[in-house]
Scaffold this motif. Structure first.
Motif, PDB file in Angstrom:
ATOM      1  N   ARG A 119       0.805  -1.225   0.000  1.00 28.95           N
ATOM      2  CA  ARG A 119       0.000   0.000   0.000  1.00 28.95           C
ATOM      3  C   ARG A 119       0.840   1.279   0.000  1.00 28.95           C
ATOM      4  NH1 ARG A 119      -5.329  -0.502   0.058  1.00 28.95           N
ATOM      5  NH2 ARG A 119      -6.322  -2.364   0.920  1.00 28.95           N
ATOM      6  N   ASP A 120       2.080   1.213   0.515  1.00 30.41           N
ATOM      7  CA  ASP A 120       2.914   2.416   0.505  1.00 30.41           C
ATOM      8  C   ASP A 120       3.646   2.588  -0.824  1.00 30.41           C
ATOM      9  OD1 ASP A 120       4.522   0.198   0.905  1.00 30.41           O
ATOM     10  OD2 ASP A 120       5.961   1.273   2.179  1.00 30.41           O
ATOM     11  N   LYS A 121       3.534   1.581  -1.697  1.00 35.09           N
ATOM     12  CA  LYS A 121       4.220   1.636  -2.993  1.00 35.09           C
ATOM     13  C   LYS A 121       3.263   1.797  -4.166  1.00 35.09           C
ATOM     14  CE  LYS A 121       7.801  -1.628  -1.405  1.00 35.09           C
ATOM     15  NZ  LYS A 121       7.112  -2.194  -0.225  1.00 35.09           N
ATOM     16  N   LEU A 122       2.013   1.322  -3.995  1.00 37.68           N
ATOM     17  CA  LEU A 122       1.058   1.307  -5.104  1.00 37.68           C
ATOM     18  C   LEU A 122      -0.301   1.859  -4.658  1.00 37.68           C
ATOM     19  CD1 LEU A 122       1.827  -2.252  -6.543  1.00 37.68           C
ATOM     20  CD2 LEU A 122       2.375  -0.069  -7.645  1.00 37.68           C
ATOM     21  N   PRO A 123      -1.010   2.561  -5.557  1.00 35.69           N
ATOM     22  CA  PRO A 123      -2.347   3.088  -5.252  1.00 35.69           C
ATOM     23  C   PRO A 123      -3.408   1.995  -5.440  1.00 35.69           C
ATOM     24  CG  PRO A 123      -1.674   3.801  -7.433  1.00 35.69           C
ATOM     25  CD  PRO A 123      -0.536   2.993  -6.894  1.00 35.69           C
ATOM     26  N   LEU A 124      -3.660   1.242  -4.384  1.00 40.91           N
ATOM     27  CA  LEU A 124      -4.513   0.050  -4.480  1.00 40.91           C
ATOM     28  C   LEU A 124      -5.963   0.335  -4.128  1.00 40.91           C
ATOM     29  CD1 LEU A 124      -2.222  -2.613  -2.728  1.00 40.91           C
ATOM     30  CD2 LEU A 124      -2.464  -2.185  -5.183  1.00 40.91           C
ATOM     31  N   VAL A 125      -6.852  -0.356  -4.841  1.00 40.21           N
ATOM     32  CA  VAL A 125      -8.283  -0.420  -4.515  1.00 40.21           C
ATOM     33  C   VAL A 125      -8.660  -1.896  -4.530  1.00 40.21           C
ATOM     34  CG1 VAL A 125     -10.630   0.099  -5.296  1.00 40.21           C
ATOM     35  CG2 VAL A 125      -8.823   1.824  -5.518  1.00 40.21           C
ATOM     36  N   ILE A 126      -9.378  -2.350  -3.513  1.00 37.14           N
ATOM     37  CA  ILE A 126      -9.801  -3.755  -3.445  1.00 37.14           C
ATOM     38  C   ILE A 126     -11.322  -3.816  -3.524  1.00 37.14           C
ATOM     39  CG2 ILE A 126      -9.959  -5.796  -1.952  1.00 37.14           C
ATOM     40  CD1 ILE A 126      -7.145  -5.113  -0.946  1.00 37.14           C
ATOM     41  N   THR A 127     -11.826  -4.688  -4.384  1.00 38.71           N
ATOM     42  CA  THR A 127     -13.268  -4.892  -4.487  1.00 38.71           C
ATOM     43  C   THR A 127     -13.639  -6.277  -3.977  1.00 38.71           C
ATOM     44  OG1 THR A 127     -13.112  -5.733  -6.747  1.00 38.71           O
ATOM     45  CG2 THR A 127     -13.465  -3.362  -6.476  1.00 38.71           C
ATOM     46  N   ARG A 128     -14.799  -6.354  -3.350  1.00 34.80           N
ATOM     47  CA  ARG A 128     -15.343  -7.644  -2.891  1.00 34.80           C
ATOM     48  C   ARG A 128     -16.706  -7.845  -3.550  1.00 34.80           C
ATOM     49  NH1 ARG A 128     -14.073  -7.135   3.633  1.00 34.80           N
ATOM     50  NH2 ARG A 128     -11.852  -7.700   3.538  1.00 34.80           N
ATOM     51  N   PRO A 129     -16.728  -8.352  -4.764  1.00 36.14           N
ATOM     52  CA  PRO A 129     -18.007  -8.567  -5.434  1.00 36.14           C
ATOM     53  C   PRO A 129     -18.781  -9.731  -4.821  1.00 36.14           C
ATOM     54  CG  PRO A 129     -16.211  -9.411  -6.774  1.00 36.14           C
ATOM     55  CD  PRO A 129     -15.582  -8.702  -5.612  1.00 36.14           C
ATOM     56  N   PHE A 130     -20.082  -9.528  -4.650  1.00 37.26           N
ATOM     57  CA  PHE A 130     -20.980 -10.626  -4.291  1.00 37.26           C
ATOM     58  C   PHE A 130     -21.333 -11.357  -5.595  1.00 37.26           C
ATOM     59  CE2 PHE A 130     -20.800  -8.355  -0.468  1.00 37.26           C
ATOM     60  CZ  PHE A 130     -21.338  -9.118   0.559  1.00 37.26           C
ATOM     61  N   ASN A 131     -22.275 -12.272  -5.567  1.00 32.03           N
ATOM     62  CA  ASN A 131     -22.608 -13.056  -6.765  1.00 32.03           C
ATOM     63  C   ASN A 131     -22.948 -12.137  -7.933  1.00 32.03           C
ATOM     64  OD1 ASN A 131     -22.633 -15.615  -5.313  1.00 32.03           O
ATOM     65  ND2 ASN A 131     -24.549 -14.924  -4.417  1.00 32.03           N
ATOM     66  N   TYR A 132     -22.398 -12.418  -9.092  1.00 36.58           N
ATOM     67  CA  TYR A 132     -22.831 -11.714 -10.297  1.00 36.58           C
ATOM     68  C   TYR A 132     -22.773 -12.675 -11.470  1.00 36.58           C
ATOM     69  CZ  TYR A 132     -17.822 -10.842 -11.398  1.00 36.58           C
ATOM     70  OH  TYR A 132     -16.471 -10.960 -11.665  1.00 36.58           O
ATOM     71  N   THR A 133     -23.524 -12.333 -12.523  1.00 39.88           N
ATOM     72  CA  THR A 133     -23.688 -13.277 -13.616  1.00 39.88           C
ATOM     73  C   THR A 133     -23.963 -12.529 -14.910  1.00 39.88           C
ATOM     74  OG1 THR A 133     -24.825 -15.334 -14.243  1.00 39.88           O
ATOM     75  CG2 THR A 133     -26.192 -13.574 -13.293  1.00 39.88           C
ATOM     76  N   GLY A 134     -24.104 -13.280 -16.002  1.00 36.11           N
ATOM     77  CA  GLY A 134     -24.388 -12.696 -17.300  1.00 36.11           C
ATOM     78  C   GLY A 134     -24.082 -13.690 -18.400  1.00 36.11           C
ATOM     79  N   VAL A 135     -24.315 -13.261 -19.634  1.00 36.09           N
ATOM     80  CA  VAL A 135     -24.052 -14.118 -20.786  1.00 36.09           C
ATOM     81  C   VAL A 135     -22.563 -14.445 -20.842  1.00 36.09           C
ATOM     82  CG1 VAL A 135     -24.067 -14.212 -23.303  1.00 36.09           C
ATOM     83  CG2 VAL A 135     -26.005 -13.200 -22.077  1.00 36.09           C
ATOM     84  N   GLY A 136     -22.246 -15.721 -20.983  1.00 33.38           N
ATOM     85  CA  GLY A 136     -20.855 -16.133 -21.102  1.00 33.38           C
ATOM     86  C   GLY A 136     -20.251 -16.688 -19.828  1.00 33.38           C
ATOM     87  N   GLN A 137     -20.971 -16.594 -18.711  1.00 34.56           N
ATOM     88  CA  GLN A 137     -20.437 -17.196 -17.486  1.00 34.56           C
ATOM     89  C   GLN A 137     -20.497 -18.712 -17.594  1.00 34.56           C
ATOM     90  OE1 GLN A 137     -22.529 -16.460 -13.734  1.00 34.56           O
ATOM     91  NE2 GLN A 137     -20.561 -16.236 -12.686  1.00 34.56           N
ATOM     92  N   ALA A 138     -19.500 -19.380 -17.048  1.00 35.11           N
ATOM     93  CA  ALA A 138     -19.402 -20.840 -17.153  1.00 35.11           C
ATOM     94  C   ALA A 138     -20.633 -21.522 -16.570  1.00 35.11           C
ATOM     95  CB  ALA A 138     -18.145 -21.336 -16.441  1.00 35.11           C
ATOM     96  N   GLY A 139     -21.007 -22.630 -17.189  1.00 34.15           N
ATOM     97  CA  GLY A 139     -22.223 -23.342 -16.813  1.00 34.15           C
ATOM     98  C   GLY A 139     -22.169 -24.027 -15.464  1.00 34.15           C
ATOM     99  N   ASN A 140     -20.971 -24.082 -14.824  1.00 38.46           N
ATOM    100  CA  ASN A 140     -20.907 -24.698 -13.495  1.00 38.46           C
ATOM    101  C   ASN A 140     -21.262 -23.701 -12.390  1.00 38.46           C
ATOM    102  OD1 ASN A 140     -18.545 -23.226 -13.740  1.00 38.46           O
ATOM    103  ND2 ASN A 140     -17.180 -24.993 -13.661  1.00 38.46           N
ATOM    104  N   PHE A 141     -21.578 -22.448 -12.763  1.00 41.45           N
ATOM    105  CA  PHE A 141     -22.089 -21.486 -11.787  1.00 41.45           C
ATOM    106  C   PHE A 141     -23.616 -21.583 -11.746  1.00 41.45           C
ATOM    107  CE2 PHE A 141     -17.855 -19.912 -12.558  1.00 41.45           C
ATOM    108  CZ  PHE A 141     -17.445 -19.411 -11.328  1.00 41.45           C
ATOM    109  N   LEU A 142     -24.192 -21.141 -10.640  1.00 35.11           N
ATOM    110  CA  LEU A 142     -25.593 -21.434 -10.337  1.00 35.11           C
ATOM    111  C   LEU A 142     -26.581 -20.842 -11.344  1.00 35.11           C
ATOM    112  CD1 LEU A 142     -27.576 -22.754  -8.402  1.00 35.11           C
ATOM    113  CD2 LEU A 142     -27.508 -20.667  -7.028  1.00 35.11           C
TER     114      LEU A 142
END
Length: 298
Positions: free
Chosen positions: A155-178
């Protein structure tokens, strides 16, 4: 002219489900996008680089000099058979990328690391905010939380942002997801679908909303150093998701609970409190789940 016109962005995992939408979102807003991935590719701006190869990462970063780095490359399917792979890719691979980025001649303006709401585990119920105590329940989640802790060393060397996405989906997501599994059954007009707990409520977003928010976060200097839930804040049960698909397709399907898919002690309701992101970015127009399902079913 847009302030982002010609801004150089590097997306890791560019061939992945999220990566393809991320590229489209950035290009639509004037970015010059390059990408890295582990598979061969011939498209303009693509570099085949394995995250295990620090020197190759350094060379690509020296050549591209990205002003924005969006790190999406990860092993994301919780059911993946080899636990070691989660740590090699999600933890060590990310460390290699940060090391290479920190040694670049030109430091990016923002480095976004996609973590996961899986770090919260399955023990806390209700709307979880970023202060919720992590309780990862599988190797994927542990690898993502370990990545977050490791990233704090930079963090003292790079301008970091962290995201914590909850479930998301759409066309093209692998079929082993719900959701893709449910959609596939309706597209095939299957008579029966086997699922786990039907009466658990979960938070689902559209991948197009997710990449929209990622772009806005890398464009806001106030986001630097922050960790942000990416979620809809709205919950649906699996029974409701199936009912929406029935309504959209006119096809009725028999629901069967497969005991093998039922998790013991699963919390009933789990959603993401996204007020921190809304406080920074303002209100956004999230794609409703019904429209996501309509898009996927079409």
């Amino acid at each position: 002219m847009s302030a982002t016109m010609g801004r150089r962005a590097l997306v890791t995992g560019i061939h992945g489900f999220t990566g393809r939408y991320m590229v489209a979102e950035l290009e639509r807003h004037g970015y010059e996008v390059s990408g890295i991935g582990s598979a061969p590719g011939t498209e303009h701006g693509y570099h085949q680089v394995d995250l295990s190869n620090v020197q190759a990462l350094r060379e690509v970063l020296a050549e591209l000099r990205p002003q924005v780095v969006i790190h999406l490359a990860a092993l994301a399917f919780v059911g993946h058979g080899n636990a070691d792979d989660f740590y090699k890719v999600n933890l060590i691979g990310t460390r290699n990328l940060l090391e290479a980025t920190a040694s670049s001649v030109e430091t990016p303006e923002c480095v976004l690391l996609a973590s996961s709401a899986n770090v919260y585990g399955n023990t806390s119920e209700g709307a979880l905010d970023e202060g919720t105590l992590p309780a990862p329940a599988n190797d994927y989640a542990v690898s993502k939380l370990a990545m977050e802790y490791m990233a704090s060393l930079w963090r003292d060397k790079l301008p970091l942002v962290i995201t914590r996405p909850f479930n998301y989906t759409g066309v093209g997501q692998a079929g082993n997801f719900l959701i893709p599994k449910i959609v596939d059954h309706f597209r095939r007009r299957a008579e029966v679908i086997e699922l786990g707990n039907l009466d658990v409520w979960r938070d689902f977003s559209d991948v197009r909303t997710v990449v929209h928010l990622y772009r806005h976060l890398v464009e806001r200097l106030q986001a630097i150093g922050g960790t942000f839930n990416i979620s809809s804040g709205v919950t649906y049960s699996l029974r409701e998701v199936v009912a929406m698909c029935e309504e959209l397709t006119g096809h009725r399907i028999e629901l069967r609970v497969n005991p093998a898919f039922v998790r013991a002690n699963e919390v009933r309701t789990l959603s993401g409190d996204n007020s921190r992101a809304r406080g920074l970015l303002g209100e956004w127009d999230a794609v409703p789940l019904r429209e996501t399902l309509r898009w996927m079913l079409a």
